[in-house]
Every structure is written in structure tokens, then in C-alpha cells.
Enzyme design. Structure first.
Site, PDB file in Angstrom:
ATOM      1  N   GLU A  19       0.870  -1.253  -0.061  1.00 25.75           N
ATOM      2  CA  GLU A  19      -0.043  -0.064   0.077  1.00 25.75           C
ATOM      3  C   GLU A  19       1.087   1.147   0.185  1.00 25.75           C
ATOM      4  O   GLU A  19       0.783   2.118  -0.909  1.00 25.75           O
ATOM      5  CB  GLU A  19      -0.804   0.081   1.251  1.00 25.75           C
ATOM      6  CG  GLU A  19      -1.730   1.070   1.441  1.00 25.75           C
ATOM      7  CD  GLU A  19      -2.341   1.147   2.705  1.00 25.75           C
ATOM      8  OE1 GLU A  19      -3.435   1.909   2.873  1.00 25.75           O
ATOM      9  OE2 GLU A  19      -2.098   0.498   3.800  1.00 25.75           O
ATOM     10  N   HIS A  20       1.672   1.426   1.105  1.00 23.82           N
ATOM     11  CA  HIS A  20       2.762   2.387   1.198  1.00 23.82           C
ATOM     12  C   HIS A  20       4.054   1.988   0.876  1.00 23.82           C
ATOM     13  O   HIS A  20       4.691   1.173   1.545  1.00 23.82           O
ATOM     14  CB  HIS A  20       2.759   2.894   2.531  1.00 23.82           C
ATOM     15  CG  HIS A  20       1.234   3.615   3.002  1.00 23.82           C
ATOM     16  ND1 HIS A  20       0.856   4.816   2.632  1.00 23.82           N
ATOM     17  CD2 HIS A  20       0.340   3.102   3.735  1.00 23.82           C
ATOM     18  CE1 HIS A  20      -0.336   4.940   3.144  1.00 23.82           C
ATOM     19  NE2 HIS A  20      -0.742   4.029   3.842  1.00 23.82           N
TER      20      HIS A  20
END
Length: 442
Positions: free
Chosen positions: A331-332
Site C-alpha cells: 500500500e505504502h
């Protein structure tokens, strides 16, 4: 508790268990959300009020599902002016980013002489923005989910969010809602909130799409109801990778490893490096950071970084570290490297990439401008961040003149005949020409 350390420095294999997230197996939640969904379908608001008491601990005898104007006004009185200033700052950046991202309403191209085709973008009629609350308060999520809806021109953007024990919405979330122009905020979360916007209740309008991150309960409910409401970008529990080369201070890498790991025990967070020095410095620095973030968040972070879904991964070389990133599709992703731009060009799969020592995930989460609602559980291999496009639908448009028809029709007729559709072929046969000239088909 010891930080989980995965020494792959002598291995050519990336163990499968490193790629698992807490949302990978939602089978137990799938069964648990079924009766909740059914109750909302049949009982509407009454089920929402009952679940608010049962799941959210709401105490007051009277409980309004929709936040009223007095609640908004009171929120502005209670929230620190510096927090309001930070929200205004974030609104400005997030709005500017998404306005730049918005596509033109319509475009045309002349495909052949006299034959035109293009796209027209129109907003979705009603979208629900989910703002979680269970492990904290998230006015930033309200900004990230509602601002692109407003920029896109959604006629009915609404917010659903779990109430607190006092039966109210988080104050800063109400402040953020008013600052961006959201009037409809409803006090319901979890699977019951998803069901409410999928079916509609006496208080809550039925929506066509729901966006925003949530717990496994929320993710499971979205999957169950995907035939009724578009579940949007698959945004589950937080996850991050910190990718570091041997130029990095390991204590700095550990500082940023804390960020997503403190969201909750269902998060995933790894430092991935080919430098044993960086790995050892990071592991040594973490206990000192845990002492500074409070017992609750330290417990969350420890359970992630000392558990099965987080820690430090040491690879045999930096190329293998990049290989892990692309296979994990985080995601990040934060890149801490001597030449972060060069590393970025080798990354194929990530929800967002934050480059360099001055770009911690925190900035992207709150104030930088790009959307922080990102695909999780490996979905970044095929999906991207929440955007203006998620609140719009694209319609193909075409216009063909008589001149263009003369060239296109014979080719289309041959396709129709080959594929066995005589009705198709008939529509572009000489019969059409006769009718267009005002004649009658005999």
C-alpha cells in the site's frame, strides 16, 4: 518482545508467509457479517441503532443516526484552532491535487473521415465515504475520500463513520466535513454501515459506490455486497514497506517503520534492506521509539513488528530487495536510498512511492495532496490510489456522418457475417441505405 528478523541474505527464495496480510483470509468474517447484513436489510435504522449500542458502546437513550447542525457547531468549539488550521492546509493541497487530476468532461477524435469517437466523463450519482474510527479518529480519511468526490461533481456524497460511546461523531471529522462542504454525515460503521448504504434505510440513502479503508469486518461486508454496491479500491488494514539501501541511517528507517505499524495489530509493516548494518541499527532503535509513543500505540506496533506480518527483512542484495517490493505490492512504499529516483524507476507495484529521507509516509497520509486511500493486500498490482476517476464513470460516445458510414459499414458487415449475426449484418446492409433515402423496404 523481539523484532521479527528474516535473514534471507544467503537465500534465493522469498518465503511465501512474508506476503500474507491479515485480510488474506476473511472466511471467518464472511460468516459473521451475514446476520448483520440481513438485519440491516430487514430492520433498517432499528438494526443500526442496536448495533451502535452493541458494537460501538453507544450509551445515550436517544441516538440520532444523522449528525445535525448543532453537532457540527459544537465540534468547531471543541477542536484546537491549530488542528483546524492543519485541516484547512490539507484541504487546500488535496483539492489542488485532485483538481489537476480531473479529466476533461469530453473529448473527440476523428477516427476516419466523417467518423468521430471519444469519451464523456460524468460523476456517479451517490457515493458513500467510509471513515473508520475503531483504532483512532481519522479526519484525514474524510478529506481523502470526500474531496475527490466533490471535485468530480458527485451530486450526493455522504459520510458514514462509527459513533463514539457518547453517540457523536469525532469532532475533527465533523470539522473536516464542514470545511469541504459535506452536509450528510451518518453515525454507522462496520459491516452494518456498508449494508446501510448498499440497501438504504429510513435515514441513510442508498448509494451506488462505497470508498474508504476499513477493518476486516468492513472488507468482508463489501465483498458480500459487491453485487449491490461498487466496493471501490480494496483498502483494508494498513501496510507499508520501507526500502533502504546501505547509505541509510538504520535508526531513520526504524522511525518510519513505526508509522503504519501503530495503526493496529492487523497492520503489516516491513523494513526491507540488503544492508546488515541498516537492519541491526533499525532493530536497536525500535525499543526507544516505542517508549515515546504511548502504551496503546506501542502495543500495536510491537504486535506487528514482532509478529507474523512485520519486522525486518535482510536480502542478499538490493536487487532482491526490489524484487520483494514488486512481489509484495505494498500500500505504502517509502524509498530511502542514495538515488531514490533511480530506484523508483524499478518499482512496478505499489500504491504510492515516497522518495527520500524528507518524504516520510506521514506527509502523504495527511497533507501532501495525493490520495492516501490506497490498494492493499497486493491489489496494487492492478489498482491505484483513490482518485477523481473513482467518482466518475466514462461513457464512450460516437458520431458517424454519411461519409464515414460509407467506409465503416462494409467492414462491420463482414465482421457480423463471419461471427454469425445476420441481424447485425442486416442493420448495415442496403436496406439501411434505402430507408435513409426515404424509401421503403419491400
Amino acid at each position: 518482545m523481539a523484532v521479527s528478523f528474516h535473514d534471507l541474505s544467503t537465500s534465493d527464495v522469498l518465503p511465501a508467509q512474508l506476503f500474507k496480510r491479515t485480510e488474506s483470509d476473511l472466511s471467518s468474517f464472511a460468516e459473521k457479517v451475514k446476520p448483520i447484513i440481513e438485519a440491516v436489510r430487514t430492520e433498517g435504522d432499528q438494526a443500526l441503532i442496536r448495533f451502535a449500542r452493541e458494537f460501538d458502546g453507544v450509551q445515550p437513550e436517544t441516538f440520532a443516526i444523522k449528525a445535525d447542525e448543532q453537532e457540527f457547531d459544537a465540534a468547531f468549539e471543541r477542536v484546537d484552532p491549530q488542528v483546524i488550521d492543519a485541516i484547512r492546509f490539507a484541504v487546500e493541497n488535496i483539492r489542488a491535487f485532485h483538481e489537476a487530476q480531473k479529466p476533461e468532461e469530453m473529448w473527440w477524435k476523428e477516427m476516419r473521415p466523417g467518423a468521430f469517437a471519444g469519451d464523456r466523463h460524468v460523476p456517479i450519482d451517490a457515493v458513500a465515504c467510509y471513515v473508520p474510527r475503531g483504532k483512532g479518529s481519522f479526519p484525514s480519511v474524510l478529506l481523502m475520500t470526500t474531496i475527490p468526490a466533490i471535485v468530480a461533481g458527485v451530486p450526493l456524497p455522504i459520510v458514514i463513520t462509527p459513533p463514539g460511546p457518547d453517540g457523536t461523531v469525532d469532532d475533527a471529522t465533523l470539522v473536516a466535513a464542514r470545511l469541504v462542504g459535506i452536509e450528510h454525515v451518518y453515525k454507522c460503521g462496520g459491516a452494518q454501515g456498508v449494508a446501510a448504504v448498499a440497501f438504504g434505510t429510513e435515514s441513510i440513502p442508498k448509494c451506488l459506490k462505497i470508498v474508504g479503508p476499513g477493518s476486516p469486518w468492513v472488507v468482508a461486508a463489501k465483498r458480500q455486497l459487491a453485487h449491490l454496491i461498487d466496493p471501490g479500491v480494496p483498502a483494508g488494514p494498513s501496510e507499508s514497506l520501507i526500502l533502504a539501501d546501505d547509505s541509510v541511517n538504520g535508526a531513520l528507517a526504524a522511525l518510519d517503520l513505526i508509522i503504519e505499524s501503530e495503526h493496529g495489530p492487523d497492520s503489516s509493516a516491513y523494513l526491507v534492506t540488503s544492508s546488515r548494518r541498516v537492519a541491526e541499527e533499525a532493530i536497536a532503535a525500535l525499543p526507544g521509539y516505542w517508549q515515546q509513543i504511548g502504551e496503546k500505540r506501542a502495543d500495536f506496533s510491537q504486535r506487528v513488528l514482532c509478529g507474523d506480518h512485520g519486522g525486518v527483512i535482510l536480502t542478499k542484495d538490493f536487487a532482491t530487495a526490489i524484487e520483494f517490493v514488486n512481489a509484495y505490492a505494498p500500500e505504502h512504499l517509502e524509498v530511502l536510498a542514495h538515488e531514490p529516483m533511480d530506484v523508483m524507476m524499478k518499482i512496478r507495484n505499489a500504491g504510492e512511492i515516497l522518495l527520500g529521507e524528507h518524504s516520510p509516509i506521514v506527509l502523504g497520509n495527511f497533507v501532501l495532496g495525493p490520495n492516501a486511500v490506497l490498494p492493499t493486500n497486493g491489489a496494487a498490482k492492478t489498482a491505484g490510489p483513490l482518485s477523481v476517476f473513482d467518482y466518475m464513470k466514462r461513457m464512450s460516445i460516437a458520431y458517424v456522418t454519411s461519409r464515414g458510414y460509407q467506409e465503416l459499414a462494409p467492414k462491420a458487415k463482414r465482421f457480423a457475417e463471419y461471427e454469425g449475426f445476420p441481424g447485425h449484418a442486416l442493420a448495415v446492409s442496403d436496406i439501411r441505405q434505402t430507408l435513409l433515402k426515404g424509401g421503403r423496404d419491400e
